[in-house]
Write an enzyme that holds these catalytic residues in place. Structure first.
Site, PDB file in Angstrom:
ATOM      1  CB  SER A 112     -12.918 -15.564  11.793  1.00  0.00           C
ATOM      2  OG  SER A 112     -13.946 -15.181  10.907  1.00  0.00           O
ATOM      3  CE1 TYR A 123     -12.242 -10.689  13.784  1.00  0.00           C
ATOM      4  CE2 TYR A 123     -13.373 -11.772  11.972  1.00  0.00           C
ATOM      5  CZ  TYR A 123     -13.037 -11.715  13.306  1.00  0.00           C
ATOM      6  OH  TYR A 123     -13.493 -12.696  14.162  1.00  0.00           O
TER       7      TYR A 123
END
EC number: 1.1.1.-
Length: 401
Positions: A219, A232
């Site tokens: 990501s 995250y």
């Protein structure tokens, strides 16, 4: 000095001939990248005619055109044959769509899901061939990983294991680091880092034997400090560095390693508003009183609203990510990084080349625009925007995968 009216005509003929040949071979697509390349070549031609002698202009333009078409050409693909690929996180999103596409291409797909009776698992059973095998696996449970490793070894003796796609991921909180329980950091690391590490290490003997591929979905939140995605993002940063290390160490074995860094796409887990509402309520219920007093419940509600607003900009078409995964599995020379998604080039340019203050403001403007915590508001009853933070965000990227 007198100029030829069109000194680079020969170069344009060479470029046109090669482009036509690549189009006939399906090595080149008609689209914006090709049109942009031709526009840049036309601009270069204009400059060369004014700054260089005709022979030099012809050579420069021909070389630029040849390089541009080489970069735009699709890399040669390996045949699918009877290749086997294991994909994690196939209940929804990228994993499910990749499993369906690879199965249609003729791969033997081993698709792991959290629940064999989930809607995603049932969809894969209904629409895929008998070659696809569904395996139940929770990456936080070593016994599940061990069972999948044993199944994979037993069922790929004939074909070998060509690829591993580490797709499964978790994001369970959207909040400032101080507001995020340490347990959420551990949970993200267990799934996004340690689970991927244990599974990859367990499959390396098979991948070394086949000189295969490791593809991991990361990501941009692992590259940039997105507001409220620290748990995250840090886990994705860790797994990206791990894969870079694998990429260096496994070169002698012929294994190629790629990381996919997608923008914000409309997967089921990302756009489940009810799930994010439950997580927000859980965060509020477990927040220490001192922190709740300092930040204020309206501060957390504001962040939650900004996050949900960002999800409305998610791209519904998941095919760019699926295509990137397939290219990483089959390209003769896959890239180390893939960046499918809108606006990522601009985001990375700003992150790497603009001053820190502008980078921070840009991320806040395009994702979550903070307001002042209650303790900093000078007695104001509601959330007041921070002075250096842009409002009315127009987000376009990255949530949980």
């Amino acid at each position: 000095m007198e100029r030829w009216p069109w000194p680079s005509g020969g170069a344009w003929l060479l470029v046109a001939a090669r482009a036509l040949l690549q189009l006939l071979r399906s090595d080149l697509r008609l689209g914006r990248p090709l049109l942009a390349a031709l526009a840049l070549l036309a601009a270069l031609d204009w400059l060369c005619q004014r700054l260089l002698p005709p022979p030099a202009a012809l050579v420069v333009l021909a070389a630029a055109g040849w390089i541009a078409l080489s970069r735009l050409a699709r890399p040669p693909r390996l045949p699918v044959a009877t290749r086997a690929v294991l994909i994690t996180g196939c209940d929804t999103g990228f994993g499910k769509e990749t499993a369906k596409k690879l199965d249609a291409m003729g791969f033997m797909v081993l698709a792991t899901v959290l629940d064999l009776n989930s809607p995603g698992a049932q969809e894969l059973r209904a629409c895929c061939s008998p070659r696809l095998k569904l395996l139940e696996m929770d990456l936080t449970k070593p016994e599940d990983i061990k069972r999948v490793l044993e199944f994979t070894k037993a069922h790929t003796t004939g074909t070998g294991l060509w690829g591993l796609v580490n797709n499964a991921g978790l994001n369970s909180v959207v909040a400032d680091v101080e507001l995020s329980p340490v347990a959420t950091f551990r949970n993200c690391m267990e799934v996004n880092f340690f689970g991927a590490l244990e599974l990859t290490k367990g499959l390396l003997p098979l991948l070394r034997h086949s000189r295969g591929r490791i593809v991991t979905v990361g990501s941009p939140a692992g590259d940039m400090p997105y507001p409220c995605l620290a748990a995250y993002g840090t886990s994705k940063a860790a797994v990206a560095l791990l894969m870079d290390t694998f990429g260096c160490e496994l070169i002698p074995w012929g294994i190629k390693v790629s990381v996919i860094q997608p923008g914000c796409f409309k997967t089921e887990s990302v756009t489940n508003v009810n799930l994010w509402e439950k997580r927000k309520q859980l965060l509020l219920a477990n927040l220490p009183g001192e922190l709740l007093q300092a930040y204020g419940e309206d501060y957390i509600e504001h962040l939650h609203g900004q996050f949900l607003h960002s999800l409305r900009m998610a791209v519904p078409d998941l095919s760019p990510v699926v295509d990137a995964i397939i290219d990483a599995l089959l390209a003769a020379q896959p890239r180390r990084r893939y960046y499918p998604g809108r606006g990522l080039v601009l985001m990375y340019f700003i992150h790497y080349y603009l001053p820190e203050g502008l980078r921070r403001r840009f991320l806040q403007n395009f994702f979550i625009s903070h307001c002042l915590p209650r303790a900093l508001r000078s007695g104001q009853p509601g959330p007041a925007p921070a002075q250096d933070t842009p409002q009315d965000p127009n987000p376009s990227l990255v949530a949980a995968r």
